[in-house]
Design an enzyme around this catalytic site. Structure first.
Site, PDB file in Angstrom:
ATOM      1  N   GLY A   1       0.830  -1.201   0.000  1.00  0.00           N
ATOM      2  CA  GLY A   1       0.000   0.000   0.000  1.00  0.00           C
ATOM      3  C   GLY A   1       0.864   1.250   0.000  1.00  0.00           C
ATOM      4  O   GLY A   1       2.006   1.212  -0.468  1.00  0.00           O
ATOM      5  N   SER A   2       0.317   2.310   0.542  1.00  0.00           N
ATOM      6  CA  SER A   2       0.993   3.607   0.415  1.00  0.00           C
ATOM      7  C   SER A   2       2.241   3.702   1.294  1.00  0.00           C
ATOM      8  O   SER A   2       2.333   3.071   2.335  1.00  0.00           O
ATOM      9  CB  SER A   2       0.029   4.722   0.810  1.00  0.00           C
ATOM     10  OG  SER A   2      -0.063   4.792   2.223  1.00  0.00           O
ATOM     11  N   SER A   3       3.202   4.514   0.860  1.00  0.00           N
ATOM     12  CA  SER A   3       4.460   4.675   1.597  1.00  0.00           C
ATOM     13  C   SER A   3       4.216   5.299   2.961  1.00  0.00           C
ATOM     14  O   SER A   3       4.928   5.015   3.920  1.00  0.00           O
ATOM     15  CB  SER A   3       5.409   5.589   0.848  1.00  0.00           C
ATOM     16  OG  SER A   3       5.576   5.119  -0.438  1.00  0.00           O
ATOM     17  N   ARG A   4       3.215   6.168   3.034  1.00  0.00           N
ATOM     18  CA  ARG A   4       2.950   6.852   4.302  1.00  0.00           C
ATOM     19  C   ARG A   4       2.600   5.829   5.383  1.00  0.00           C
ATOM     20  O   ARG A   4       3.208   5.784   6.454  1.00  0.00           O
ATOM     21  CB  ARG A   4       1.791   7.839   4.108  1.00  0.00           C
ATOM     22  CG  ARG A   4       1.545   8.764   5.264  1.00  0.00           C
ATOM     23  CD  ARG A   4       0.338   9.657   4.986  1.00  0.00           C
ATOM     24  NE  ARG A   4      -0.860   8.888   4.605  1.00  0.00           N
ATOM     25  CZ  ARG A   4      -1.638   8.243   5.467  1.00  0.00           C
ATOM     26  NH1 ARG A   4      -1.356   8.249   6.750  1.00  0.00           N
ATOM     27  NH2 ARG A   4      -2.694   7.573   5.047  1.00  0.00           N
ATOM     28  N   VAL A   5       1.649   4.950   5.081  1.00  0.00           N
ATOM     29  CA  VAL A   5       1.257   3.931   6.052  1.00  0.00           C
ATOM     30  C   VAL A   5       2.409   2.956   6.282  1.00  0.00           C
ATOM     31  O   VAL A   5       2.682   2.534   7.413  1.00  0.00           O
ATOM     32  CB  VAL A   5      -0.011   3.179   5.573  1.00  0.00           C
ATOM     33  CG1 VAL A   5      -0.415   2.103   6.568  1.00  0.00           C
ATOM     34  CG2 VAL A   5      -1.159   4.149   5.347  1.00  0.00           C
ATOM     35  N   ALA A   6       3.121   2.637   5.209  1.00  0.00           N
ATOM     36  CA  ALA A   6       4.237   1.686   5.325  1.00  0.00           C
ATOM     37  C   ALA A   6       5.253   2.188   6.348  1.00  0.00           C
ATOM     38  O   ALA A   6       5.708   1.434   7.209  1.00  0.00           O
ATOM     39  CB  ALA A   6       4.896   1.497   3.965  1.00  0.00           C
TER      40      ALA A   6
ATOM     41  N   GLU B   1       5.619  -3.587   0.223  1.00  0.00           N
ATOM     42  CA  GLU B   1       5.615  -3.274  -1.199  1.00  0.00           C
ATOM     43  C   GLU B   1       4.812  -1.996  -1.283  1.00  0.00           C
ATOM     44  O   GLU B   1       3.587  -2.021  -1.170  1.00  0.00           O
ATOM     45  CB  GLU B   1       4.965  -4.413  -1.979  1.00  0.00           C
ATOM     46  CG  GLU B   1       5.387  -4.420  -3.425  1.00  0.00           C
ATOM     47  CD  GLU B   1       4.218  -4.449  -4.351  1.00  0.00           C
ATOM     48  OE1 GLU B   1       3.843  -3.358  -4.838  1.00  0.00           O
ATOM     49  OE2 GLU B   1       3.677  -5.547  -4.558  1.00  0.00           O
TER      50      GLU B   1
ATOM     51  N   CYS C   1       0.561  -0.722  -9.094  1.00  0.00           N
ATOM     52  CA  CYS C   1       1.811  -0.206  -8.525  1.00  0.00           C
ATOM     53  C   CYS C   1       2.905  -0.247  -9.583  1.00  0.00           C
ATOM     54  O   CYS C   1       3.933   0.400  -9.461  1.00  0.00           O
ATOM     55  CB  CYS C   1       2.210  -0.930  -7.254  1.00  0.00           C
ATOM     56  SG  CYS C   1       1.659  -2.611  -7.192  1.00  0.00           S
TER      57      CYS C   1
END
Ligand code: SAH
Length: 803
Positions: free
Chosen positions: A530-535, A549, A584
């Site tokens: 998912g999104s980099s922010r949540v990652a 990812e 993605c």
């Protein structure tokens, strides 16, 4: 006496929990069905009508009718197995049309069987004398009588054909001792089936034959069915001797008896229970119909925890991305409700549900589940079901949605049989002395979590979930609420294919609740896509026990050698705009050598983008970026000196996509390469827009270094394409970049990954992978070394001086 036995059986519980056995046996691909149908036409002229219709593709309407008939068939079939013969007779008397409905469904099911038992019985009769008089008990459409020369009394509950005697077969008008061969071909349906066999005994001549063909799962004790020997013994006690039995067929067994001259036995017969055979439709697992989900008939999504499906009172509604109707209701777990999930995960030890030293049979179990599930997805109606369901929640063209289902099915096929076991293959190294050997093993993490995004509602969660399970982990799965209905249905399919109910928990919740669950249940590994922010937040919260990812600002370089402009233009269009750019792997930036600017490439890109239409979802709603945000981003880019709009840049026309989602035409903005590299522009230009949006730039022969500099400064290295057949150019670019999945050559692309390769980011130690055995092993297992050192201690060994 037998009536009593029948009654006893009737009193027992009748629900058949072995539905899955029967489904598995009815799963055949369309091709096999067609081949079987073709064989039929030769062997069995009376079946030609069925064969013809099943060999040409059905229209949509025909398919819908067949589905409806399928539903009725299941209902009637279940009724016949759970009532007595006389009840069945009155049931059909009330509404004889149910009989033809039943037989339409029955034929549909049978067309999936590699071999029809009635054909084997026909062959048996042909191999014997045609003077034998036959009684076909439960004859259906009387095809046996039509396929042989013998005199056949066809008996069934309803007579659609003048030759059929309509009656309950426990009480036929046939004369005693008048028949040479009594046949029960898949017809021991009533709860008082012993009475049917007794009636056959009455009408048979001494030494007359009794032929029984019955669904294998009903007489397979390893699968919850009755013991065939007990059944044979009971038939013998009634006054028969067993002549032979044939278990060679996959779907049914055949038993051959002869009537004894005299029957002296007065013993009470103990009949084994024969469970209903719920010849399940291949969509038996599904609880929704993709086409019928709407605001007035919303679908419902549940949670699964500790082996039980569970609703909650906290309902979240999802809007149809195409018209804003509230069409799905999700039972969401609140923070106060996570306890059962925490408990469930904590029950799994760190050494997992299985490992090379514990429950190794589970590797094979998962090989088997994968084989069955792969086979299910290969069935046209199942693939169509998932493709349409995906389209409803993550609008993309049918072809794109179908592709997702196809790749998922192939993945499952890949990990069938022993392939799951092979994932846990170990290796050994000889030791330093006799008796010592070092072994490396793949070890599970135990409790784990899988969190997956909206854009591939089936493929990403299924592949990661199965990888986790294959290696022995116990996963809790959380899929983006907008699309979680797809995996909810897939889990039901997996259960039908034999997956233990409590191997996977499935939670619907908001992000905050999921975060709390992760903090409390402390999974040993979390896979996040998912999104980099949540990652980044999760990586912090979970102290790095995570694989990711996240973003992909995926680039494509067109090299100096120009070939096949039409083809390359088409691939560029697909890479940037298929699924409305919500992959993605979607192409975010195109670096075009100046030689390509001199061709028709840009004009063709413009034309191909213009072909995309909302009607067939070749362009559609963007689920995470609004129209305003995308057009706002474009305006900022257009302020960069030398930049220009190549095409798109407008909202879609005539749409009802709600404003929480985005709706723009496929868009491309040109930005000069020198401008991209400027500090004040770089972040803006390389901002990932998860929609139909790309940057195009141009470089000259002497500017390749600028391109490489731009790539070096990017931070998400997922897919890339080097479109060139110049090996030295490819070498230069690949050698100086770091993308996890890089395609090189004239046909290079960034999307459309087949299922046979690794897919995942590079350049990040937290990077996950998906798809291949290597990806599964990397993400879902850790290494354990066991050094065996069993001796012997050398003969004259003495305690040495301390060291
Ligand atoms: N023997 C046929 C049809 C099998 S389907 C074939 O192999 O193609 C089973 C049939 O048994 C159905 O047509 C059903 O109507 C019939 N049947 C079930 N119970 C019956 C009963 N008590 N009396 C007569 N027929 C019965």
């Amino acid at each position: 006496m037998n009536q009593e036995a029948g009654d006893q059986i009737r009193k027992r519980k009748r629900r058949n929990k072995r539905q899955k056995t029967d489904t598995s046996s009815t799963k055949q691909s369309a091709n096999t069905t067609a081949t079987v149908a073709a064989q039929h036409t030769v062997k069995n002229p009376s079946a030609s009508a069925v064969s013809k219709s099943s060999s040409k593709p059905l229209t949509y309407l025909e398919k819908m009718k067949a589905k409806l008939a399928g539903g009725h068939f299941r209902m009637i079939n279940e009724k016949l197995y759970t009532c007595s013969g006389d009840e069945a007779l009155s049931y059909f008397k009330e509404d004889p049309s149910l009989f033809s409905m039943y037989h339409t469904g029955y034929q549909e099911q049978m067309s999936r069987w590699p071999e029809q038992p009635v054909n084997i019985i026909m062959k048996w009769l042909k191999d014997h004398s045609s003077s034998l008089v036959v009684a076909d008990f439960g004859c259906g459409d009387a095809r046996l009588s039509k396929g042989v020369k013998n005199k056949v009394f066809s008996i069934d509950l309803v007579s659609n054909d003048p030759s059929v005697i309509a009656c309950d077969m426990s009480n036929t008008p046939l004369e005693s001792s008048s028949i040479d061969v009594a046949v029960f071909c898949l017809s021991l349906m009533g709860t008082n089936f012993p009475n049917f066999i007794q009636e056959a005994h009455r009408v048979l001549k001494p030494n007359g034959w009794l032929l029984i063909a019955e669904v294998k799962s009903r007489l397979d004790p390893t699968n919850g069915g009755a013991d065939p020997d007990r059944f044979i013994q009971a038939v013998c006690q009634l006054g028969f001797k067993s002549v032979s039995k044939d278990f060679s067929n996959k779907m049914f067994i055949l038993l051959y008896f002869r009537k004894k001259e005299k029957n002296n036995s007065k013993k009470e017969i103990e009949w084994p229970e024969l469970k209903p055979c719920l010849l399940a439709h291949s969509l038996g697992f599904a609880t929704v119909k993709p086409e019928e989900i709407s605001g007035s008939q919303p679908a419902e999504v549940q949670n699964l925890v500790q082996g039980k499906w569970m609703k909650t009172t906290n309902l979240n509604t999802i809007k149809d991305p195409l018209n804003g109707e509230k069409f799905i209701t999700i039972s969401e777990v609140e923070e106060s409700g996570i306890k059962p999930f925490v408990e469930s995960l904590s029950k799994c030890p760190k050494h997992g549900l299985h490992n090379p030293f514990k429950s190794p049979e589970r590797y094979l179990l998962y090989g088997d589940i994968s084989a069955k599930a792969g086979h299910m997805l290969a069935q046209p109606e199942v693939a169509d079901f998932f493709a349409k369901l995906i389209q409803r929640v993550a609008p993309k063209s049918y072809q794109q949605a179908f592709g997702e289902v196809y790749v998922t099915g192939k993945f499952l096929e890949n990990f069938s049989g022993d392939q799951v076991r092979f994932l846990a293959r170990s290796f050994g190294v000889p030791g330093n002395h006799l008796g010592q050997q070092s072994h490396g093993f793949r070890w599970p993490y135990g409790p784990v979590a899988v969190i997956t995004p909206f854009n591939f509602p089936l493929e990403i969660p299924l592949l990661q979930l199965m990888g986790a399970l294959y290696m022995g982990n116990k996963p809790v799965l959380k899929v983006d609420s907008k699309v979680c209905i797809v995996m909810e249905q897939m889990l039901r399919l997996l259960h039908d294919c034999g997956m233990p109910l409590d191997d996977v928990d499935f939670i619907n919740s908001d992000g905050k609740t999921m975060n709390k669950l992760l903090l409390e249940a402390k999974p040993r590994m979390t896979l996040f896509t998912g999104s980099s922010r949540v990652a980044d937040k999760l990586a912090d919260d979970l102290n790095g026990r995570i694989k990711l990812e996240d973003a992909g600002f995926d680039w494509k370089i067109l090299g100096p050698d120009v070939h096949e402009v039409d083809y390359v233009s088409w691939v560029c269009d697909q890479d940037a705009y298929a699924c409305s750019g919500q992959k993605c792997s979607a192409q975010s930036m195109l670096f075009m050598h100046e030689n390509w600017s001199k061709t028709s490439l840009l004009r063709q890109l413009t034309d191909l983008a213009a072909r995309r239409k909302l009607e067939d979802l070749t362009i559609g709603p963007v689920l995470t970026v609004t129209t305003e945000a995308m057009l706002g981003h474009m305006k900022k880019l257009l302020q960069i000196p030398g930049s220009k709009l190549l095409f798109g840049g407008e909202e879609l026309e005539n749409h009802y996509i709600p404003s929480i989602y985005g709706a723009i035409k496929p868009t491309a903005v040109f930005v000069p390469i020198e401008q991209i590299l400027k500090a004040e522009n770089y972040e803006l230009v390389t901002k990932e827009i998860f929609g139909p949006f790309q940057i195009i730039t141009e470089y000259k022969d002497n500017q390749l270094q600028l391109v490489l500099d731009a790539l070096e400064r990017m931070h998400a290295h997922l897919t890339a394409a080097v479109v060139s057949n110049d090996p030295l150019f490819i070498q230069e670019v690949v050698g100086k970049t770091v993308n996890g999945t890089t395609y090189a050559g004239l046909r290079a692309r960034t999307t459309g990954a087949p299922q046979n390769h690794w897919f995942g980011p590079a350049g990040d130690p937290r990077g996950a992978g998906i798809g291949t055995p290597e990806a599964i092993k990397l993400v879902w297992s850790c290494h354990r070394e066991v050094i065996y050192d069993v001796g012997p201690v050398p003969h004259n060994w003495q305690i040495p001086p301390s060291t």
